[in-house]
Design a protein around this motif. Structure first.
Motif, short mmCIF file in Angstrom:
data_model
loop_
_atom_site.label_atom_id
_atom_site.label_comp_id
_atom_site.label_asym_id
_atom_site.label_seq_id
_atom_site.Cartn_x
_atom_site.Cartn_y
_atom_site.Cartn_z
N THR A 5 -15.03 -1.76 5.40
CA THR A 5 -14.71 -1.18 4.10
C THR A 5 -13.58 -0.17 4.25
OG1 THR A 5 -17.00 -1.45 3.43
CG2 THR A 5 -15.68 0.09 2.15
N PHE A 6 -13.58 0.58 5.34
CA PHE A 6 -12.53 1.56 5.61
C PHE A 6 -11.17 0.88 5.68
CE2 PHE A 6 -9.84 4.11 8.35
CZ PHE A 6 -9.96 5.37 7.77
N ASP A 7 -11.10 -0.26 6.37
CA ASP A 7 -9.84 -1.01 6.47
C ASP A 7 -9.34 -1.43 5.10
OD1 ASP A 7 -9.86 -0.85 9.30
OD2 ASP A 7 -11.12 -2.64 9.41
N GLY A 8 -10.26 -1.91 4.26
CA GLY A 8 -9.88 -2.32 2.91
C GLY A 8 -9.39 -1.15 2.08
N ALA A 9 -10.09 -0.02 2.18
CA ALA A 9 -9.68 1.17 1.43
C ALA A 9 -8.32 1.66 1.90
CB ALA A 9 -10.72 2.27 1.58
N LEU A 10 -8.09 1.64 3.18
CA LEU A 10 -6.80 2.07 3.73
C LEU A 10 -5.67 1.15 3.26
CD1 LEU A 10 -5.58 4.23 5.52
CD2 LEU A 10 -5.99 2.74 7.47
N LEU A 11 -5.93 -0.13 3.21
CA LEU A 11 -4.93 -1.08 2.71
C LEU A 11 -4.59 -0.79 1.25
CD1 LEU A 11 -3.22 -3.67 2.92
CD2 LEU A 11 -5.26 -4.92 2.22
N VAL A 12 -5.62 -0.58 0.43
CA VAL A 12 -5.40 -0.30 -0.99
C VAL A 12 -4.57 0.96 -1.16
CG1 VAL A 12 -6.55 0.39 -3.13
CG2 VAL A 12 -7.41 -1.53 -1.81
N TYR A 13 -4.86 2.01 -0.40
CA TYR A 13 -4.12 3.26 -0.54
C TYR A 13 -2.70 3.16 0.00
CZ TYR A 13 -7.67 5.67 -2.92
OH TYR A 13 -8.52 6.04 -3.90
N ASN A 14 -2.49 2.37 1.04
CA ASN A 14 -1.11 2.15 1.49
C ASN A 14 -0.32 1.39 0.43
OD1 ASN A 14 -1.17 3.41 4.02
ND2 ASN A 14 -2.13 1.63 4.95
N TYR A 15 -0.95 0.43 -0.18
CA TYR A 15 -0.31 -0.33 -1.26
C TYR A 15 -0.02 0.58 -2.46
CZ TYR A 15 0.57 -4.36 -4.28
OH TYR A 15 1.15 -5.28 -5.12
N ALA A 16 -0.94 1.48 -2.75
CA ALA A 16 -0.75 2.42 -3.86
C ALA A 16 0.43 3.34 -3.61
CB ALA A 16 -2.02 3.24 -4.07
N VAL A 17 0.63 3.74 -2.36
CA VAL A 17 1.80 4.57 -2.02
C VAL A 17 3.08 3.82 -2.35
CG1 VAL A 17 3.09 5.60 -0.11
CG2 VAL A 17 0.63 5.92 -0.25
N ILE A 18 3.15 2.59 -1.95
CA ILE A 18 4.37 1.80 -2.19
C ILE A 18 4.59 1.58 -3.69
CG2 ILE A 18 5.39 -0.48 -1.87
CD1 ILE A 18 3.99 -0.48 0.90
N LEU A 19 3.55 1.19 -4.40
CA LEU A 19 3.69 0.96 -5.84
C LEU A 19 4.01 2.23 -6.61
CD1 LEU A 19 0.85 -1.61 -6.58
CD2 LEU A 19 3.31 -2.02 -6.39
N SER A 20 3.33 3.32 -6.27
CA SER A 20 3.58 4.59 -6.96
C SER A 20 5.01 5.07 -6.73
CB SER A 20 2.61 5.67 -6.47
OG SER A 20 1.29 5.31 -6.73
N GLY A 21 5.43 5.04 -5.48
CA GLY A 21 6.79 5.47 -5.17
C GLY A 21 7.82 4.61 -5.89
#
Length: 65
Positions: A5-21
């Motif tokens: 679950t941690f790996d999935g959450a980390l992936l989502v937040y990395n993706y959120a950084v890219i999309l937000s930026g």
């Protein structure tokens, strides 16, 4: 290698950084490379802090390692 679950959450937040930026850069119509890097850094710092201080509390202890 087992995905957690941690790996999935980390992936989502990395993706959120890219999309937000990207969304901020597009909405502000930033044309310079320096502006892009500064905005990207600010967004990355925000998401990193949010993940560390908010989301990490919600993940099971055994999956953080």
């Amino acid at each position: 290698m087992e995905l957690t679950t941690f790996d999935g959450a980390l992936l989502v937040y990395n993706y959120a950084v890219i999309l937000s930026g990207g969304a901020i850069v597009l909405s502000l119509d930033v044309q310079s490379r320096t502006g892009l890097l500064v905005i990207g850094l600010l967004v990355a710092v925000f998401w990193t802090g949010y993940f560390k201080f908010v989301m990490i509390q919600r993940l099971p202890e055994r999956q953080r390692e």
